[in-house]
Scaffold this motif. Sequence first.
Motif, PDB file in Angstrom:
ATOM      1  N   GLY A 387      -0.110  -2.878  -2.871  1.00  0.00           N
ATOM      2  CA  GLY A 387       0.873  -2.196  -2.055  1.00  0.00           C
ATOM      3  C   GLY A 387       2.247  -2.819  -2.189  1.00  0.00           C
ATOM      4  N   VAL A 388       3.204  -2.222  -1.494  1.00  0.00           N
ATOM      5  CA  VAL A 388       4.606  -2.634  -1.523  1.00  0.00           C
ATOM      6  C   VAL A 388       5.037  -2.951  -0.097  1.00  0.00           C
ATOM      7  N   SER A 389       5.799  -4.005   0.059  1.00  0.00           N
ATOM      8  CA  SER A 389       6.364  -4.352   1.364  1.00  0.00           C
ATOM      9  C   SER A 389       7.842  -4.679   1.191  1.00  0.00           C
ATOM     10  N   SER A 390       8.598  -4.473   2.258  1.00  0.00           N
ATOM     11  CA  SER A 390      10.032  -4.754   2.218  1.00  0.00           C
ATOM     12  C   SER A 390      10.277  -6.179   2.670  1.00  0.00           C
ATOM     13  N   GLN A 391      10.940  -6.939   1.835  1.00  0.00           N
ATOM     14  CA  GLN A 391      11.356  -8.278   2.238  1.00  0.00           C
ATOM     15  C   GLN A 391      12.789  -8.250   2.767  1.00  0.00           C
TER      16      GLN A 391
END
Length: 397
Positions: A387-391
Amino acid sequence: HLAAGGALVAEQLRRIASVVQDYLGVLTEDSLRKNFVLVYEVLDEVLDLGFMQETSTEKLRPHIFNEPVPEERPPAAVSAPAPPTSVTSKVQQVASSLSGGSAQQRSRTYAECSASVVQDEAHKNEIYLDLVEAINVVFNSSGQVVNSLLNGTLSVKSFLTGAPELRLNLLGDIIIGRKPHYSTAVALDDINFHECVQDTEHLMSERYLIFRPPDGEFKLLNYRCTTSDLKMPFRLLPTVEPVSPYRLEFTLRLQSSYPPNIHATHVVVKVPMPKVTSHVAVEYRGDAPAQESDFSPTEKLLTWKLQRFRGGAEHVIKASISLSSPIAGGNPKKEMGPIQMQFEIPYHSLSGVTVRSVKTAAAERPGGGMANSPSASYKLSRWVRHGVSSQSYVYRL
């Protein structure tokens, strides 16, 4: 003279503590005091003239000869039942194995030493793989990317017996450095591997690598990407219109660019309001099933939350901003922003790199391995997530 970075020193101290805890079983002041000689021997093998040499417990084991002294427990006021024999025997096995045992046992190969020392009777051969891409991006007021950075990490948690040799198959083209002009793949700036990875020469051509996982949790690989070819998952379209000296109309359109069968979760948008804001009235446009907003009068911050955000969709929030006094200079955009966004997108990849499968290396070879080979009949339970997460996802007004 080379100055060591703070992160490097912290990581080295963490590894040293982990190795010492592997030998002592528990890391306390009393255990360190009683096992001073053993700890000194471990540190002597780990460090050489102040430089880190080896932090793998399995590789250090043949060189450690002192036995750990168990930590004494205070006598209980009421006699408690004796622990199960299996637990007691397992503790003895750990102490015997880590202290070295016979000379023949200490000369075992790395593959044998990598096997778990203590195994539960109902142990299952399970391995968990979690590939997460953290995105850092800054947009200018026109919506163009000013700078971006993608950090990908493949974390593994292994509960396998016998230290089998595994083959990890990836999806997506793997290109490191400058890519050919005809390629549509995302080029990675660099990629790093854990020490258990044995074969990477087929990574770019056939998209697989060979590794022998140690017990526990570790990072199998991590990569970095700063290319402008990344397709950003969200697009923000804000507008600010002065209605009167004491009132503004703020509209924010939020569009998603990932496939419609994917949903982002825990989407949070934070918009700093002018310092003279006294009240904010909000209305929504769109079919988001669960969304809410909140305005903090002390922080002057408008927060918009959406539990799920479908791919290819658009949601709009419209805020009527009441001001206690006119904005100095008459330009409200200078008093607002930057907009910050947080989100998670399961089952999505910005770089195109995902885990296809993980199997024993013998099963992937032509013929599926020898019939009498242990790896040929090795039963492996695998669990894969990505998955992708916002840093940091920032939009300047």
